[in-house]
Design a protein around this motif. Structure first.
Motif, PDB file in Angstrom:
ATOM      1  N   GLY A  43       0.830  -1.201   0.000  1.00  0.00           N
ATOM      2  CA  GLY A  43       0.000   0.000   0.000  1.00  0.00           C
ATOM      3  C   GLY A  43       0.866   1.254   0.000  1.00  0.00           C
ATOM      4  O   GLY A  43       2.041   1.205   0.392  1.00  0.00           O
ATOM      5  N   SER A  44       0.325   2.381  -0.426  1.00  0.00           N
ATOM      6  CA  SER A  44       1.114   3.608  -0.510  1.00  0.00           C
ATOM      7  C   SER A  44       1.671   4.018   0.850  1.00  0.00           C
ATOM      8  O   SER A  44       2.798   4.520   0.939  1.00  0.00           O
ATOM      9  N   ASP A  57       2.824   2.141   3.020  1.00  0.00           N
ATOM     10  CA  ASP A  57       3.908   1.221   3.378  1.00  0.00           C
ATOM     11  C   ASP A  57       5.265   1.693   2.865  1.00  0.00           C
ATOM     12  O   ASP A  57       6.276   1.027   3.101  1.00  0.00           O
ATOM     13  N   ASN A 109      -2.836  -0.941  -3.027  1.00  0.00           N
ATOM     14  CA  ASN A 109      -4.176  -0.540  -2.617  1.00  0.00           C
ATOM     15  C   ASN A 109      -4.957   0.126  -3.757  1.00  0.00           C
ATOM     16  O   ASN A 109      -6.019   0.690  -3.542  1.00  0.00           O
ATOM     17  N   THR A 143      -4.108   2.714  -5.689  1.00  0.00           N
ATOM     18  CA  THR A 143      -3.820   4.114  -5.960  1.00  0.00           C
ATOM     19  C   THR A 143      -2.745   4.237  -7.032  1.00  0.00           C
ATOM     20  O   THR A 143      -1.699   3.603  -6.941  1.00  0.00           O
TER      21      THR A 143
END
Length: 135
Positions: free
Chosen positions: A58-59, A61, A97, A99
């Protein structure tokens, strides 16, 4: 360092990069899609086409920092890095995610002074600080 050189036969495919090796990926002149697992380390040299770099975490992370003409994404849990060159055309960076944002450089000239700004979506990046990816 493991070297992966894409060819025209890879056009239109998503190329996964994973494992414990440190990858050096060379793209083609076409649009390339490179998918990097959260536990992998890679330098992605996409080539001339507008490329997509998919980071499977995910961003939130990742932290991000500008380093010369490259952007370095560091996974906060594994410490593994993904390094991507910055272009004025802009490449797409997406996260696990869902994005996706554009990574690009923009140069503004006023008189004889030129200023280059590197952005990841709406986030301005810096060589002096590491920041969490905010999208």
């Amino acid at each position: 360092m493991a070297i992966l050189a894409l060819t025209s036969a890879d056009a239109g495919k998503t190329i996964p990069v994973s494992g414990s090796l440190d990858w050096d990926v060379y793209g083609t002149d076409a649009a390339d899609t490179i998918e990097v697992a959260a536990g992998a380390s890679a330098i992605v040299r996409g080539g001339a086409g507008t490329d997509v770099v998919k980071l499977l975490g995910g961003s939130a992370d990742y932290t991000v920092k500008l380093s010369g003409t490259y952007v370095v994404f560091t996974h906060t849990s594994t410490g593994k890095t993904v390094t991507v060159p910055v272009t004025s055309e802009g490449d797409s960076v997406s996260f696990g995610n869902g994005t996706a944002v554009t990574l690009k450089s923009t140069t503004t000239t006023v008189g004889t002074t030129s200023t280059t700004t590197v952005t990841l979506g709406a986030q301005t990046l810096s060589t002096t600080s590491t920041t969490t990816v905010t999208l």
